[in-house]
Motif scaffolding. Structure first.
Motif, PDB file in Angstrom:
ATOM      1  N   SER A  25      -9.772   6.240   3.502  1.00  0.00           N
ATOM      2  CA  SER A  25      -9.065   5.017   3.607  1.00  0.00           C
ATOM      3  C   SER A  25     -10.067   3.314   4.616  1.00  0.00           C
ATOM      4  O   SER A  25      -9.767   2.357   4.739  1.00  0.00           O
ATOM      5  N   VAL A  28     -13.043   2.402   1.937  1.00  0.00           N
ATOM      6  CA  VAL A  28     -12.382   1.462   1.163  1.00  0.00           C
ATOM      7  C   VAL A  28     -12.424  -0.125   2.366  1.00  0.00           C
ATOM      8  O   VAL A  28     -12.667  -1.000   1.320  1.00  0.00           O
ATOM      9  N   LEU A  32     -13.863  -3.629   0.947  1.00  0.00           N
ATOM     10  CA  LEU A  32     -13.126  -5.038   0.542  1.00  0.00           C
ATOM     11  C   LEU A  32     -13.468  -5.858   1.150  1.00  0.00           C
ATOM     12  O   LEU A  32     -13.346  -7.284   0.909  1.00  0.00           O
ATOM     13  N   TRP A  49      -6.461   3.469  -6.475  1.00  0.00           N
ATOM     14  CA  TRP A  49      -5.880   2.999  -6.227  1.00  0.00           C
ATOM     15  C   TRP A  49      -4.395   3.298  -5.464  1.00  0.00           C
ATOM     16  O   TRP A  49      -4.106   2.697  -4.612  1.00  0.00           O
ATOM     17  N   ILE A  52      -5.678   2.165  -2.040  1.00  0.00           N
ATOM     18  CA  ILE A  52      -5.569   1.065  -2.064  1.00  0.00           C
ATOM     19  C   ILE A  52      -4.092   0.469  -1.488  1.00  0.00           C
ATOM     20  O   ILE A  52      -3.189  -0.032  -0.901  1.00  0.00           O
ATOM     21  N   GLU A  56      -2.296  -1.326   1.315  1.00  0.00           N
ATOM     22  CA  GLU A  56      -1.410  -2.363   1.745  1.00  0.00           C
ATOM     23  C   GLU A  56      -0.149  -2.269   2.312  1.00  0.00           C
ATOM     24  O   GLU A  56       0.482  -2.636   3.235  1.00  0.00           O
ATOM     25  N   SER A  63      -2.694  -7.736  -1.816  1.00  0.00           N
ATOM     26  CA  SER A  63      -3.262  -7.993  -3.012  1.00  0.00           C
ATOM     27  C   SER A  63      -2.946  -9.703  -3.235  1.00  0.00           C
ATOM     28  O   SER A  63      -2.112 -10.566  -3.084  1.00  0.00           O
ATOM     29  N   TYR A  73      -8.135  -8.179  -2.839  1.00  0.00           N
ATOM     30  CA  TYR A  73      -7.876  -7.486  -1.631  1.00  0.00           C
ATOM     31  C   TYR A  73      -8.089  -8.462  -0.804  1.00  0.00           C
ATOM     32  O   TYR A  73      -9.131  -8.662  -0.511  1.00  0.00           O
TER      33      TYR A  73
END
Length: 90
Positions: A25, A28, A32, A49, A52, A56, A63, A73
Motif C-alpha cells: 500500500s 502504491v 499515486l 484494485w 487501492i 480508500e 476517487s 485517485y
C-alpha cells in the motif's frame, strides 16, 4: 509511401510496479502521489484494485471522476501525512 504509427499507452506509473509491489500500500500510495491516474486494465493486475480499495478505506486516497479508461485517485491530507518520513524504495 509514408507510414504513420501512433503509439498510445494506457499505463501510468503505478502499472510499472512489480507484482509484489502492487500489493504494497505504501508503494502504491507513493506512485499515486506522483501520478494519480490508473488505467482500468491495470486495476485487475496482481490485486492492485484491492490495494487501492484498502487505501480508500483508510482514507489515504479519494476517487475522482475521470473519463474511461482511466481511474483517478487524489491523495488526502492523511495520505500525505502517512507518506511523510517514509522512504519508499522501488
Amino acid at each position: 509511401m509514408i507510414t504513420n504509427i501512433h503509439v498510445c499507452s494506457f499505463s501510468a506509473e503505478v502499472a510499472k510496479l512489480k507484482p509484489r509491489e502492487k500489493r504494497d500500500s505504501m508503494k502504491v500510495l507513493a506512485c499515486l502521489k506522483n501520478d494519480p491516474m490508473v488505467s482500468t486494465w491495470d486495476m485487475g493486475e496482481h490485486g492492485l484494485w484491492r490495494t487501492i480499495a484498502i487505501l480508500e478505506k483508510l482514507g489515504y486516497v479519494k476517487s475522482v471522476d475521470c473519463d474511461y479508461p482511466w481511474c483517478k485517485y487524489v491523495i488526502t491530507e492523511s495520505g500525505l501525512e502517512k507518506l511523510k518520513g517514509i522512504e519508499v524504495v522501488g
